[in-house]
Enzyme design. Structure first.
Site, PDB file in Angstrom:
ATOM      1  N   GLU A   1      11.160  15.495  -5.116  1.00 49.53           N
ATOM      2  CA  GLU A   1      10.050  14.633  -5.518  1.00 49.53           C
ATOM      3  C   GLU A   1       8.780  15.134  -4.827  1.00 49.53           C
ATOM      4  OE1 GLU A   1       9.659  10.578  -3.953  1.00 49.53           O
ATOM      5  OE2 GLU A   1       9.238   9.902  -5.982  1.00 49.53           O
TER       6      GLU A   1
ATOM      7  N   LYS B   1       5.141  -6.057   5.527  1.00 53.23           N
ATOM      8  CA  LYS B   1       4.371  -4.962   6.121  1.00 53.23           C
ATOM      9  C   LYS B   1       3.902  -4.012   5.015  1.00 53.23           C
ATOM     10  CE  LYS B   1       5.340  -0.979   8.011  1.00 53.23           C
ATOM     11  NZ  LYS B   1       4.113  -0.270   7.585  1.00 53.23           N
TER      12      LYS B   1
ATOM     13  N   GLU C   1      13.948   0.409  -3.532  1.00 54.19           N
ATOM     14  CA  GLU C   1      13.334   1.132  -4.650  1.00 54.19           C
ATOM     15  C   GLU C   1      12.793   2.427  -4.078  1.00 54.19           C
ATOM     16  OE1 GLU C   1      13.728   0.149  -7.600  1.00 54.19           O
ATOM     17  OE2 GLU C   1      14.443  -1.848  -7.089  1.00 54.19           O
TER      18      GLU C   1
ATOM     19  N   THR D   1      13.480   7.300   4.048  1.00 53.17           N
ATOM     20  CA  THR D   1      13.233   6.047   4.785  1.00 53.17           C
ATOM     21  C   THR D   1      14.226   4.984   4.321  1.00 53.17           C
ATOM     22  OG1 THR D   1      10.903   6.657   4.665  1.00 53.17           O
ATOM     23  CG2 THR D   1      11.384   4.488   5.542  1.00 53.17           C
TER      24      THR D   1
ATOM     25  N   CYS E   1       6.182   6.441  -8.618  1.00 48.04           N
ATOM     26  CA  CYS E   1       7.591   6.852  -8.634  1.00 48.04           C
ATOM     27  C   CYS E   1       8.108   7.026 -10.058  1.00 48.04           C
ATOM     28  CB  CYS E   1       8.448   5.849  -7.872  1.00 48.04           C
ATOM     29  SG  CYS E   1       8.184   4.157  -8.427  1.00 48.04           S
TER      30      CYS E   1
ATOM     31  N   GLY F   1       9.742   2.811  -1.080  1.00 45.77           N
ATOM     32  CA  GLY F   1       9.207   3.941  -0.326  1.00 45.77           C
ATOM     33  C   GLY F   1      10.056   5.171  -0.562  1.00 45.77           C
TER      34      GLY F   1
HETATM   35  O1  TXE Z   1       6.848   6.810   2.729  1.00 46.46           O
HETATM   36  P1  TXE Z   1       7.705   5.879   3.665  1.00 46.46           P
HETATM   37  P2  TXE Z   1       5.950   8.053   3.120  1.00 46.46           P
HETATM   38  C1  TXE Z   1       8.020   9.084  -1.496  1.00 46.46           C
HETATM   39  C2  TXE Z   1       7.120  10.252  -1.803  1.00 46.46           C
HETATM   40  C3  TXE Z   1       6.460  10.508  -0.491  1.00 46.46           C
HETATM   41  C4  TXE Z   1       7.615  10.234   0.457  1.00 46.46           C
HETATM   42  C5  TXE Z   1       7.226   9.890   1.851  1.00 46.46           C
HETATM   43  O2  TXE Z   1       7.880  11.364  -2.193  1.00 46.46           O
HETATM   44  O3  TXE Z   1       6.002  11.825  -0.373  1.00 46.46           O
HETATM   45  O4  TXE Z   1       8.260   9.129  -0.113  1.00 46.46           O
HETATM   46  O5  TXE Z   1       6.186   8.950   1.848  1.00 46.46           O
HETATM   47  C6  TXE Z   1       7.574   2.004   6.051  1.00 46.46           C
HETATM   48  N1  TXE Z   1      11.593   1.000   9.088  1.00 46.46           N
HETATM   49  N2  TXE Z   1       7.453   7.806  -1.830  1.00 46.46           N
HETATM   50  O6  TXE Z   1       6.466   8.769   4.306  1.00 46.46           O
HETATM   51  O7  TXE Z   1       7.720   6.400   5.051  1.00 46.46           O
HETATM   52  C7  TXE Z   1       6.190   2.591   6.039  1.00 46.46           C
HETATM   53  O8  TXE Z   1       5.437   2.141   7.146  1.00 46.46           O
HETATM   54  C8  TXE Z   1      10.905   0.195   8.266  1.00 46.46           C
HETATM   55  C9  TXE Z   1       7.988   7.182  -2.996  1.00 46.46           C
HETATM   56  O9  TXE Z   1       4.577   7.576   3.195  1.00 46.46           O
HETATM   57  O10 TXE Z   1       8.981   5.661   2.981  1.00 46.46           O
HETATM   58  C10 TXE Z   1       5.689   2.104   4.691  1.00 46.46           C
HETATM   59  O11 TXE Z   1       5.265   0.754   4.800  1.00 46.46           O
HETATM   60  N3  TXE Z   1       9.863   0.608   7.531  1.00 46.46           N
HETATM   61  C11 TXE Z   1       7.564   5.811  -3.138  1.00 46.46           C
HETATM   62  C12 TXE Z   1       6.934   2.192   3.817  1.00 46.46           C
HETATM   63  O12 TXE Z   1       8.034   2.218   4.724  1.00 46.46           O
HETATM   64  C13 TXE Z   1       9.512   1.899   7.598  1.00 46.46           C
HETATM   65  C14 TXE Z   1       6.276   5.377  -2.622  1.00 46.46           C
HETATM   66  C15 TXE Z   1       7.013   3.417   2.928  1.00 46.46           C
HETATM   67  O13 TXE Z   1       6.804   4.560   3.695  1.00 46.46           O
HETATM   68  C16 TXE Z   1      10.206   2.798   8.435  1.00 46.46           C
HETATM   69  C17 TXE Z   1       5.886   6.072  -1.422  1.00 46.46           C
HETATM   70  C18 TXE Z   1      11.278   2.295   9.206  1.00 46.46           C
HETATM   71  N4  TXE Z   1      11.984   3.068  10.041  1.00 46.46           N
HETATM   72  C19 TXE Z   1       6.461   7.263  -1.103  1.00 46.46           C
HETATM   73  N5  TXE Z   1       9.627   4.020   8.294  1.00 46.46           N
HETATM   74  C20 TXE Z   1       8.026   5.056  -4.332  1.00 46.46           C
HETATM   75  N6  TXE Z   1       9.333   4.893  -4.483  1.00 46.46           N
HETATM   76  O14 TXE Z   1       7.224   4.546  -5.102  1.00 46.46           O
HETATM   77  C21 TXE Z   1       8.612   3.886   7.400  1.00 46.46           C
HETATM   78  N7  TXE Z   1       8.523   2.596   6.990  1.00 46.46           N
END
Ligand code: TXE
Length: 493
Positions: free
Chosen positions: A397, A186, A261, A243, A295, A239
């Protein structure tokens, strides 16, 4: 298994994207769609499936059917199809780069230089790495021989974020597929476009049906359904830390393998003896590449006191030259941040920094785009000094174009400051003292340390963080180990 297919894909962006399940592009079973917004204009330009557990169920059924063939066909045959997919990414690189830029807001020049070539390299690397992967044997003298079999896990889930969409999507699915697993993937609902185009490339390359299934949709519905499905035996996630925590809470009691990660708040340390020109130029990149939405960005810059003013002046002068604007223009350095919500989050953080006593040396506000970009989500590169180590700005962050400048006196002091966060993803050190470089690299809380460079990546090396930055390692054989189960076989002489 046919490795060749008469299908030639079209890279045209349709109004409604589709899921890729059982080798076909299909609509979500519930008929529901989500708006997909172009961050540079603030306008909806497509709709993506708002899939749910039913779509995930049909993806799992397809993967289950495909698994016996894909796991048993042998590494060479898997590698052959994957190399055709890599060639497909190369063939459509311009279209993919344009799509990535439109969907994410990043400069098209950056997508052409980094995102799409790296997506190609990810697939190519693991297609060939799997052929070199070996397992161990342990000899018990005069008694027995043990050898380790490494078999694919089965069906695995790969969930990726919006900051480096196709780059991180392929970084996960490539080792999973190369190791013989079938995948339910996904992409982020915020940036689904290149994963959709990738599904067409897989069809054109002749990837057998059901081996890779791409389900689009929101995290709490589509993502959650992948994580909690009893037949997905491993989850690889990149992510946000919150999450990641939620996913771990769901998957751990089900005894799934987990690779997480997560976020970072990385220190960028400049010692007095550093090569100033390199430290400035590299720190600008480490601060503002991809609008600071990587990140690995170095958002806390620590400068030793003798060099502080010189570095600060040159850094600000270099930042002032960055062009913020339309990602389609080739000379744009900073495009739009990914969404309206994220735009507001970053601007809110800048206000918090001011409330905390930070002095904004550069930027600190939204930038009004021109022409088609007048409603886009642009933020000026922002440099702040005068903040305390424990303040929100130096701890949370922000994941945007915002960095802080901080002064330090000694190596011991900066090590304590650098390690003073809940994160531990990466660190960058600038020094010409070799002994110091080794010492600091060893003592810093991070999974990745760069010395006199940033984001220089060798795909064979372990990638990941400690503390709240995650669990497990990606990259090279680490990823192939994650996506396989070791089994020891002991044979008595
Ligand atoms: O990320 P999410 P968000 C950090 C950054 C950002 C914050 C939130 O600080 O401001 O995270 O970003 C999926 N079960 N990073 O809210 O929600 C979602 O659909 C399964 C750091 O946009 O973590 C997407 O595909 N999946 C980072 C993915 O998780 C779920 C990069 C990431 O989204 C889910 C991005 C669930 N319950 C944001 N809920 C890095 N480490 O590089 C969400 N998702």
């Amino acid at each position: 298994m046919s490795l060749f297919s008469p299908y030639i894909c079209s890279m045209q962006v349709e109004q409604s994207l589709k899921n890729y399940i059982n080798g076909e592009l299909v609509e979500p079973l519930n008929g529901q769609y989500i708006d997909n917004v172009e961050p540079a204009t603030g306008k909806v330009y497509a709709h993506i499936p708002s899939s749910d557990a039913k779509d995930v169920e049909s993806a799992v059924q397809a993967a289950e059917q495909a698994f016996p063939l894909w796991s048993n066909v042998g590494v060479k045959a898997r590698s052959e199809v994957m190399l055709k997919i890599a060639a497909g990414i190369k063939k459509y690189q311009r279209e993919l780069a344009a799509a990535e830029s439109m969907d994410n807001g990043k400069p098209v020049a950056l997508a052409e230089l980094i995102d799409i070539p790296r997506a190609h390299d990810n697939i190519h690397f693991f297609a060939t790495a799997a052929e070199h992967f070996a397992s161990e044997s342990h000899h018990m003298e005069n008694l027995a021989i043990n050898y380790t079999l490494r078999r694919p896990i089965g069906i695995v889930g790969c969930i990726s974020p919006w900051n480096l969409p196709l780059y991180l999507f392929t970084w996960k699915i490539a080792p999973a597929l190369a190791a013989g697993n079938c995948v339910i993937a996904k992409p982020s609902e915020v940036t689904p476009l290149t994963a959709y185009l990738f599904s067409k490339i897989c069809i054109e390359a002749g990837l057998p049906k059901g081996v890779l299934n791409i389900v689009h949709g929101l995290g709490p519905s589509a993502g959650q359904a992948i994580v909690e499905h009893e037949k997905t035996k491993a989850i690889s996630f990149t992510g946000g830390t919150k999450t990641g925590e939620h996913i771990a809470r769901t998957a751990s009691p089900m005894f799934k393998k987990l690779s997480l990660e997560l976020g970072g708040k990385n220190p960028n340390i400049i010692f007095d003896d550093a090569d100033l020109a390199n430290a400035v130029a590299t720190s600008v990149k480490a601060s503002f590449s991809n609008q600071g939405q990587i990140c690995l960005c170095g958002s806390r810059i620590y400068i030793q006191e003798k060099l502080y003013h010189k570095f600060r002046d040159k850094f600000i002068a270099a930042v002032a030259k960055l062009k913020v604007g339309d990602p389609k223009e080739n000379d744009t350095n900073i495009g739009a941040v990914v969404s309206k919500e994220h735009f507001q989050k970053v601007l809110n953080h800048i206000e918090i920094a001011k409330d905390e006593g930070g002095q904004v040396l550069f930027g600190g506000q939204a930038v009004k785009g021109e022409g088609r970009c007048k409603d886009g989500y642009f933020i000026a590169p922002t440099v702040i000094e005068g903040l305390q180590p424990n303040c929100v700005t130096n701890q949370d962050e922000i994941f945007g174009p915002v960095v802080t400048l901080n002064k330090f006196k000694t190596e011991e002091e900066v090590l304590a400051l650098a390690n003073n966060t809940k994160y531990g993803l990466s660190a960058t050190i600038f020094t010409n003292d070799l002994k110091r470089a080794h010492r600091v690299a060893e003592n810093i809380d991070a999974g990745i340390v760069w010395v006199n460079t940033w984001l220089l990546r060798d795909l064979r090396t372990p990638f990941g963080g400690i503390k709240n930055s995650g669990v497990g390692r990606e990259g090279g054989f680490e990823a192939l180990r994650f996506f396989t189960e070791p089994k020891n076989v002991c044979i008595k002489y």
